[in-house]
Design a protein around this motif. Sequence first.
Motif, PDB file in Angstrom:
ATOM      1  N   ASP A 197       0.033  16.621  -4.207  1.00 34.06           N
ATOM      2  CA  ASP A 197      -0.557  15.881  -3.077  1.00 34.06           C
ATOM      3  C   ASP A 197      -0.222  14.391  -3.170  1.00 34.06           C
ATOM      4  OD1 ASP A 197      -1.653  18.194  -2.069  1.00 34.06           O
ATOM      5  OD2 ASP A 197      -3.677  17.814  -2.828  1.00 34.06           O
ATOM      6  N   PHE A 198      -0.266  13.850  -4.377  1.00 34.72           N
ATOM      7  CA  PHE A 198       0.018  12.429  -4.600  1.00 34.72           C
ATOM      8  C   PHE A 198       1.454  12.094  -4.201  1.00 34.72           C
ATOM      9  CE2 PHE A 198       1.776   9.281  -7.600  1.00 34.72           C
ATOM     10  CZ  PHE A 198       1.015   8.177  -7.269  1.00 34.72           C
ATOM     11  N   LEU A 199       2.418  12.920  -4.616  1.00 36.02           N
ATOM     12  CA  LEU A 199       3.817  12.649  -4.276  1.00 36.02           C
ATOM     13  C   LEU A 199       4.059  12.785  -2.777  1.00 36.02           C
ATOM     14  CD1 LEU A 199       5.834  14.361  -7.161  1.00 36.02           C
ATOM     15  CD2 LEU A 199       5.152  11.971  -6.920  1.00 36.02           C
ATOM     16  N   ALA A 200       3.455  13.792  -2.157  1.00 36.61           N
ATOM     17  CA  ALA A 200       3.614  13.956  -0.711  1.00 36.61           C
ATOM     18  C   ALA A 200       3.054  12.740   0.029  1.00 36.61           C
ATOM     19  CB  ALA A 200       2.914  15.236  -0.256  1.00 36.61           C
ATOM     20  N   GLU A 201       1.964  12.209  -0.461  1.00 38.03           N
ATOM     21  CA  GLU A 201       1.356  11.012   0.145  1.00 38.03           C
ATOM     22  C   GLU A 201       2.260   9.790  -0.024  1.00 38.03           C
ATOM     23  OE1 GLU A 201      -1.831   8.018  -1.742  1.00 38.03           O
ATOM     24  OE2 GLU A 201      -2.579  10.060  -1.488  1.00 38.03           O
ATOM     25  N   GLN A 202       2.892   9.654  -1.182  1.00 37.17           N
ATOM     26  CA  GLN A 202       3.711   8.476  -1.482  1.00 37.17           C
ATOM     27  C   GLN A 202       5.052   8.502  -0.752  1.00 37.17           C
ATOM     28  OE1 GLN A 202       2.790   5.761  -3.342  1.00 37.17           O
ATOM     29  NE2 GLN A 202       0.764   6.715  -3.453  1.00 37.17           N
ATOM     30  N   PHE A 208      16.826  10.421  -9.397  1.00 36.90           N
ATOM     31  CA  PHE A 208      15.666  10.260  -8.526  1.00 36.90           C
ATOM     32  C   PHE A 208      14.457   9.792  -9.316  1.00 36.90           C
ATOM     33  CE2 PHE A 208      11.780  12.007  -6.641  1.00 36.90           C
ATOM     34  CZ  PHE A 208      11.812  11.352  -5.417  1.00 36.90           C
ATOM     35  N   SER A 209      14.269  10.353 -10.491  1.00 32.01           N
ATOM     36  CA  SER A 209      13.101   9.993 -11.292  1.00 32.01           C
ATOM     37  C   SER A 209      13.171   8.553 -11.773  1.00 32.01           C
ATOM     38  CB  SER A 209      12.989  10.943 -12.490  1.00 32.01           C
ATOM     39  OG  SER A 209      12.859  12.274 -12.057  1.00 32.01           O
ATOM     40  N   VAL A 210      14.335   8.135 -12.264  1.00 36.65           N
ATOM     41  CA  VAL A 210      14.485   6.776 -12.762  1.00 36.65           C
ATOM     42  C   VAL A 210      14.285   5.760 -11.636  1.00 36.65           C
ATOM     43  CG1 VAL A 210      16.145   5.128 -13.725  1.00 36.65           C
ATOM     44  CG2 VAL A 210      15.963   7.437 -14.681  1.00 36.65           C
ATOM     45  N   ASN A 211      14.817   6.071 -10.448  1.00 34.31           N
ATOM     46  CA  ASN A 211      14.764   5.116  -9.338  1.00 34.31           C
ATOM     47  C   ASN A 211      13.442   5.125  -8.577  1.00 34.31           C
ATOM     48  OD1 ASN A 211      17.498   3.790  -9.125  1.00 34.31           O
ATOM     49  ND2 ASN A 211      18.117   5.935  -9.167  1.00 34.31           N
ATOM     50  N   HIS A 212      12.757   6.276  -8.534  1.00 33.45           N
ATOM     51  CA  HIS A 212      11.595   6.358  -7.641  1.00 33.45           C
ATOM     52  C   HIS A 212      10.358   7.007  -8.263  1.00 33.45           C
ATOM     53  CE1 HIS A 212      14.097   5.006  -4.333  1.00 33.45           C
ATOM     54  NE2 HIS A 212      15.008   5.882  -4.724  1.00 33.45           N
ATOM     55  N   LEU A 213      10.537   7.959  -9.152  1.00 30.31           N
ATOM     56  CA  LEU A 213       9.373   8.636  -9.719  1.00 30.31           C
ATOM     57  C   LEU A 213       8.672   7.767 -10.754  1.00 30.31           C
ATOM     58  CD1 LEU A 213       8.163  11.423  -9.119  1.00 30.31           C
ATOM     59  CD2 LEU A 213       9.323  12.279 -11.168  1.00 30.31           C
ATOM     60  N   GLY A 214       9.471   7.047 -11.537  1.00 28.10           N
ATOM     61  CA  GLY A 214       8.899   6.257 -12.624  1.00 28.10           C
ATOM     62  C   GLY A 214       7.882   5.230 -12.167  1.00 28.10           C
ATOM     63  N   ARG A 215       8.154   4.566 -11.049  1.00 25.61           N
ATOM     64  CA  ARG A 215       7.238   3.506 -10.593  1.00 25.61           C
ATOM     65  C   ARG A 215       5.897   4.066 -10.126  1.00 25.61           C
ATOM     66  NH1 ARG A 215       6.980   3.490  -5.129  1.00 25.61           N
ATOM     67  NH2 ARG A 215       8.615   4.638  -3.996  1.00 25.61           N
ATOM     68  N   LEU A 216       5.863   5.382  -9.828  1.00 30.06           N
ATOM     69  CA  LEU A 216       4.627   5.983  -9.330  1.00 30.06           C
ATOM     70  C   LEU A 216       3.756   6.552 -10.446  1.00 30.06           C
ATOM     71  CD1 LEU A 216       6.015   7.904  -6.221  1.00 30.06           C
ATOM     72  CD2 LEU A 216       4.890   5.678  -6.275  1.00 30.06           C
ATOM     73  N   LEU A 217       4.332   6.747 -11.630  1.00 31.00           N
ATOM     74  CA  LEU A 217       3.559   7.348 -12.721  1.00 31.00           C
ATOM     75  C   LEU A 217       2.312   6.535 -13.062  1.00 31.00           C
ATOM     76  CD1 LEU A 217       6.423   8.592 -15.084  1.00 31.00           C
ATOM     77  CD2 LEU A 217       5.134   9.901 -13.380  1.00 31.00           C
ATOM     78  N   PRO A 218       2.391   5.189 -13.140  1.00 31.81           N
ATOM     79  CA  PRO A 218       1.167   4.433 -13.434  1.00 31.81           C
ATOM     80  C   PRO A 218       0.093   4.585 -12.362  1.00 31.81           C
ATOM     81  CG  PRO A 218       3.114   3.086 -13.815  1.00 31.81           C
ATOM     82  CD  PRO A 218       3.579   4.320 -13.104  1.00 31.81           C
ATOM     83  N   LEU A 219       0.518   4.700 -11.102  1.00 30.81           N
ATOM     84  CA  LEU A 219      -0.460   4.841 -10.018  1.00 30.81           C
ATOM     85  C   LEU A 219      -1.226   6.157 -10.148  1.00 30.81           C
ATOM     86  CD1 LEU A 219       1.663   3.599  -6.969  1.00 30.81           C
ATOM     87  CD2 LEU A 219       0.035   2.301  -8.356  1.00 30.81           C
ATOM     88  N   TYR A 220      -0.495   7.238 -10.461  1.00 35.53           N
ATOM     89  CA  TYR A 220      -1.172   8.523 -10.647  1.00 35.53           C
ATOM     90  C   TYR A 220      -2.068   8.470 -11.876  1.00 35.53           C
ATOM     91  CZ  TYR A 220      -2.045  13.464 -11.429  1.00 35.53           C
ATOM     92  OH  TYR A 220      -2.669  14.670 -11.644  1.00 35.53           O
ATOM     93  N   ALA A 221      -1.581   7.871 -12.947  1.00 42.16           N
ATOM     94  CA  ALA A 221      -2.361   7.798 -14.179  1.00 42.16           C
ATOM     95  C   ALA A 221      -3.657   7.017 -13.981  1.00 42.16           C
ATOM     96  CB  ALA A 221      -1.520   7.163 -15.289  1.00 42.16           C
ATOM     97  N   GLN A 222      -3.612   5.966 -13.176  1.00 37.02           N
ATOM     98  CA  GLN A 222      -4.826   5.198 -12.889  1.00 37.02           C
ATOM     99  C   GLN A 222      -5.817   6.024 -12.084  1.00 37.02           C
ATOM    100  OE1 GLN A 222      -3.527   1.610 -10.952  1.00 37.02           O
ATOM    101  NE2 GLN A 222      -2.288   0.963 -12.702  1.00 37.02           N
ATOM    102  N   ARG A 223      -5.289   6.829 -11.161  1.00 34.86           N
ATOM    103  CA  ARG A 223      -6.168   7.632 -10.310  1.00 34.86           C
ATOM    104  C   ARG A 223      -6.765   8.814 -11.067  1.00 34.86           C
ATOM    105  NH1 ARG A 223      -3.889   9.426  -4.469  1.00 34.86           N
ATOM    106  NH2 ARG A 223      -3.440   7.170  -4.471  1.00 34.86           N
ATOM    107  N   TYR A 224      -5.971   9.379 -11.989  1.00 38.14           N
ATOM    108  CA  TYR A 224      -6.412  10.572 -12.732  1.00 38.14           C
ATOM    109  C   TYR A 224      -6.201  10.317 -14.227  1.00 38.14           C
ATOM    110  CZ  TYR A 224      -6.108  12.555  -8.059  1.00 38.14           C
ATOM    111  OH  TYR A 224      -6.261  12.784  -6.705  1.00 38.14           O
ATOM    112  N   PRO A 225      -7.061   9.530 -14.840  1.00 36.95           N
ATOM    113  CA  PRO A 225      -6.849   9.105 -16.236  1.00 36.95           C
ATOM    114  C   PRO A 225      -6.952  10.226 -17.261  1.00 36.95           C
ATOM    115  CG  PRO A 225      -9.013   8.407 -15.440  1.00 36.95           C
ATOM    116  CD  PRO A 225      -8.277   8.946 -14.252  1.00 36.95           C
TER     117      PRO A 225
END
Length: 304
Positions: free
Chosen positions: A286-291, A102-119
Motif C-alpha cells: 500500500d505504501f509503495l502504491a501511494e508513493q 530501480f531500487s538504488v534510484n527510487h526505492l532506497g529514498r522511501l525506506l526511511p519513510l516506511y520505517a518511520q511509519r512502521y517502526p
Amino acid sequence: MNLFEAMKVFVKVAEVGSLSGAARILDLSNPSVTRHIADLETYLGARLLNRSTRRLSLTDTGSAYLERCRQLLADLEQATLAAGMHAANPNGVLRINAPVSFSVNHLGRLLPLYAQRYPNVELDVTLSDRVVDLVEEGFDLAIRIGKLQNSSLVMRKLAPVHVLTCAAPAYLEQHGVPQHPDDLARHACLTYAYTMPDNEWRLQRDGKVHTVRIGGGLRCNNGDLLLAAALAGMGIIRQPTFIIGDAIRAGKLLPILTDYRSDQLAIHAVYPSRQHLSAKVRTYVDFLAEQFGESPEWDRDLPI
C-alpha cells in the motif's frame, strides 16, 4: 471430539454446577453438553463428575483437571489474541527482493519513510535483476518490472513504465539522428542483457510494430552502467525513464524516435498469496502504491 471445545464445556459445567445451566450459557442443547462430558471422560479414561438426581460434583480427578483446563484455555485465549494483534499490526522481518537500478534510484529514498511509519518492521532487502522463487528462497514479496508471466503469485500494479530511446548530444552530432527505427541497425546500440531477445528492439507507431535487430559495443545486465556508457557517448540507449529521466531533463541525453512507443510495461509488487496476507506485506505494498501511482515523479517533464 474437539478436545478444546469439550474442555470449555467441562469448565462451564463445573463453574455453574449444572449440565443444563452450562447448556444455556453456551447456547448448546442439553444432549450436546452431556455428550461433550462423556466424550471427554472416555478420552481421559477417568470420571470427572459425580452425578445424582439432585446435585453434580467434581471427582478428585475432575478437580485437578479443572485447574489445568482453566490454565490451558486462558493460555489459548492469550495466544489467539496475540496472533490476531500480530496479524493486524505490522512487525517482524520483511524480506524484499527488488531490481538493482530501480531500487538504488527510487526505492532506497522511501525506506526511511516506511520505517518511520512502521517502526516495528525490520526491512531485509536483496537486490537482484533475476527472477527469484519467492517461496523457495524465503521472500515475502518482490518488486518486478516488465510483462509478468501468468503464475500463482498475486500481482499489484504500482506504477506504469515508459521506455525512451536516447543518446548523448555528442554521439548524435557525430553519427547523426535516427529518423526511423530501421536506422538503428546502423548505430551502436547499448543493450540490456535481461531483455529477451537482447539483440532486438520493438518500437510501435499507429498500431504497427517495428522490430529492429541491433548491435553495438556493449551488452550489460545493469541499467545504470548502460546509462553511464550512453552519457560518455558510447551509443544509443533504450531504458526506462526511472533510470534515464534525470539525464534527459538535464540535457545530457536527447530523446530520439519519440513518435515510436515501447510495449506497455509496469512495476508490480508480487507476493505468494492474498489469503491471510500479513500486515507487514499489506502495508508495504500500500505504501509503495501511494508513493508511486499512475504519474510517478520520474516521468515529470518527459516526452512520454
